[in-house]
Design a protein around this motif. Structure first.
Motif, mmCIF file in Angstrom:
data_model
loop_
_atom_site.group_PDB
_atom_site.id
_atom_site.type_symbol
_atom_site.label_atom_id
_atom_site.label_comp_id
_atom_site.label_asym_id
_atom_site.label_seq_id
_atom_site.Cartn_x
_atom_site.Cartn_y
_atom_site.Cartn_z
ATOM 1 N N ASN A 37 17.321 19.795 4.531
ATOM 2 C CA ASN A 37 18.062 19.340 3.357
ATOM 3 C C ASN A 37 17.332 18.210 2.637
ATOM 4 O O ASN A 37 17.346 18.139 1.399
ATOM 5 C CB ASN A 37 19.468 18.879 3.752
ATOM 6 C CG ASN A 37 20.430 20.039 3.919
ATOM 7 O OD1 ASN A 37 20.372 21.012 3.168
ATOM 8 N ND2 ASN A 37 21.316 19.959 4.900
ATOM 9 N N ARG A 81 13.976 25.236 -1.054
ATOM 10 C CA ARG A 81 15.202 24.564 -1.494
ATOM 11 C C ARG A 81 16.463 25.299 -1.064
ATOM 12 O O ARG A 81 17.440 24.676 -0.642
ATOM 13 C CB ARG A 81 15.192 24.401 -3.013
ATOM 14 C CG ARG A 81 16.377 23.573 -3.521
ATOM 15 C CD ARG A 81 16.360 23.461 -5.031
ATOM 16 N NE ARG A 81 15.212 22.710 -5.512
ATOM 17 C CZ ARG A 81 14.898 22.572 -6.802
ATOM 18 N NH1 ARG A 81 15.640 23.165 -7.722
ATOM 19 N NH2 ARG A 81 13.842 21.875 -7.166
ATOM 20 N N HIS A 82 16.448 26.620 -1.158
ATOM 21 C CA HIS A 82 17.681 27.368 -0.927
ATOM 22 C C HIS A 82 17.787 28.024 0.454
ATOM 23 O O HIS A 82 18.893 28.181 0.973
ATOM 24 C CB HIS A 82 17.851 28.440 -2.006
ATOM 25 C CG HIS A 82 18.054 27.878 -3.373
ATOM 26 N ND1 HIS A 82 19.103 27.044 -3.682
ATOM 27 C CD2 HIS A 82 17.333 28.005 -4.520
ATOM 28 C CE1 HIS A 82 19.035 26.682 -4.946
ATOM 29 N NE2 HIS A 82 17.967 27.248 -5.484
ATOM 30 N N ALA A 102 14.541 19.828 0.766
ATOM 31 C CA ALA A 102 15.117 20.606 -0.340
ATOM 32 C C ALA A 102 15.517 19.702 -1.509
ATOM 33 O O ALA A 102 15.447 20.113 -2.672
ATOM 34 C CB ALA A 102 16.334 21.391 0.146
ATOM 35 N N VAL A 142 9.060 27.266 -4.052
ATOM 36 C CA VAL A 142 9.978 26.134 -4.118
ATOM 37 C C VAL A 142 11.417 26.611 -3.902
ATOM 38 O O VAL A 142 12.205 25.965 -3.207
ATOM 39 C CB VAL A 142 9.848 25.392 -5.464
ATOM 40 C CG1 VAL A 142 10.965 24.374 -5.639
ATOM 41 C CG2 VAL A 142 8.489 24.700 -5.545
ATOM 42 N N SER A 143 11.768 27.762 -4.455
ATOM 43 C CA SER A 143 13.094 28.326 -4.251
ATOM 44 C C SER A 143 13.336 28.640 -2.780
ATOM 45 O O SER A 143 14.428 28.420 -2.255
ATOM 46 C CB SER A 143 13.262 29.593 -5.094
ATOM 47 O OG SER A 143 14.533 30.171 -4.898
ATOM 48 N N LEU A 148 15.939 29.197 -8.927
ATOM 49 C CA LEU A 148 15.940 27.776 -9.257
ATOM 50 C C LEU A 148 16.766 27.452 -10.493
ATOM 51 O O LEU A 148 17.158 26.314 -10.705
ATOM 52 C CB LEU A 148 14.507 27.282 -9.479
ATOM 53 C CG LEU A 148 13.591 27.193 -8.257
ATOM 54 C CD1 LEU A 148 12.227 26.669 -8.679
ATOM 55 C CD2 LEU A 148 14.187 26.313 -7.173
ATOM 56 N N TYR A 200 10.145 20.219 -6.058
ATOM 57 C CA TYR A 200 10.318 20.702 -7.430
ATOM 58 C C TYR A 200 9.190 21.637 -7.827
ATOM 59 O O TYR A 200 8.042 21.456 -7.406
ATOM 60 C CB TYR A 200 10.316 19.527 -8.421
ATOM 61 C CG TYR A 200 11.489 18.600 -8.300
ATOM 62 C CD1 TYR A 200 12.635 18.775 -9.084
ATOM 63 C CD2 TYR A 200 11.459 17.539 -7.393
ATOM 64 C CE1 TYR A 200 13.713 17.913 -8.972
ATOM 65 C CE2 TYR A 200 12.537 16.674 -7.268
ATOM 66 C CZ TYR A 200 13.665 16.868 -8.062
ATOM 67 O OH TYR A 200 14.727 16.021 -7.938
#
Length: 252
Positions: A102, A84-85, A105, A80-81, A144, A109
């Protein structure tokens, strides 16, 4: 609430029960689950090895798979990290794909993060007799910023004694390709982590990344210890089953 399951490679290939537990716990808390079959690896192994163009191929496919999802939930802080990043930065020179990255992202979760921050669930009607400690995986904690959420859920389980792990923020030594490229150092780090777990007297090791748990549990076995490793979702799922069976008199 509509949720798409992001299963991740390790869970899909080696720990399918983790995915099943995530589904059962989320359904118990009012979520409607779907599983987009077009999903693939998030591309983290390629990304960490410097193959960013190859990573983009996987990222585009994953983005397309979850394009229509309301929420996306996965049982891995690490994966997930990554999404997202790193996805938005990965497409810095491709505005159209960066916008899509985006959007994903913003709706993806980690399991315990989603339970607490989105669903507002801080405790469950669950019980499990034993002593547990929790390993804070690196990407989950530092990537996260998810630290308290899994602990809150763990501590809500009746009859379970929670013991904090000494040096809990230390890496277990897995680190994906690090364990292969720097195996001697990785092994020493895993041994140190295993010794700290043994010190707690716990019979259950909990975590939010199965790759870390697989690495640590393997070292514990080699050291002659039978401490069982569970993903947080697995223990919550089992705890709910035990609580409900006890309420209606079903033998466990």
């Amino acid at each position: 609430m509509n949720v798409s399951l992001f299963i991740t490679c390790v869970a899909d290939a080696m720990y399918p029960n983790v995915g099943k537990s995530v589904v059962r716990v989320l359904r118990k808390n009012g979520c409607k689950l779907d599983f987009p079959e077009e999903q693939v690896c998030c591309g983290q192994p390629a990304y960490n090895s410097g193959y960013h163009e190859d990573t983009k191929k996987a990222a585009r496919q994953l983005i397309k798979a979850f394009e229509r999802s309301e929420y996306v939930v996965g049982p891995s802080g690490s994966c997930v990290s990554m999404v997202r990043h790193h996805y938005p930065a990965l497409f810095a020179d491709e505005p159209e794909w960066q916008e899509k990255a985006n959007r994903l992202a913003g709706k993806i979760y980690e399991f315990s993060e989603f339970m607490v921050r989105v669903l507002g669930v801080h405790s469950l009607k669950a019980e499990y007799e034993g002593t547990a400690t929790y390993h804070c995986s690196c990407h989950m904690t530092r990537g996260l910023g998810v630290v308290a959420e899994p602990i809150q859920l763990i501590q809500s389980i009746d009859k379970l004694k929670y013991v904090e792990l000494p040096y809990k923020n230390d890496c277990c030594g897995f680190g994906g390709t690090f364990a292969v490229k720097m195996h001697d150092i990785s092994g020493e780090m895993a041994d140190e982590k295993a010794r700290h777990i043994i010190e707690t007297g716990a019979d259950v090791l909990l975590g939010s990344d199965m790759a870390c748990l697989m690495n640590i549990e393997g070292r514990l076995r080699r050291m002659g210890h039978r401490i069982k490793a569970y993903h947080v979702a697995e223990l919550l799922d089992e705890g709910v089953k035990r609580y409900e069976s006890g309420r209606i008199g079903i033998p466990q």
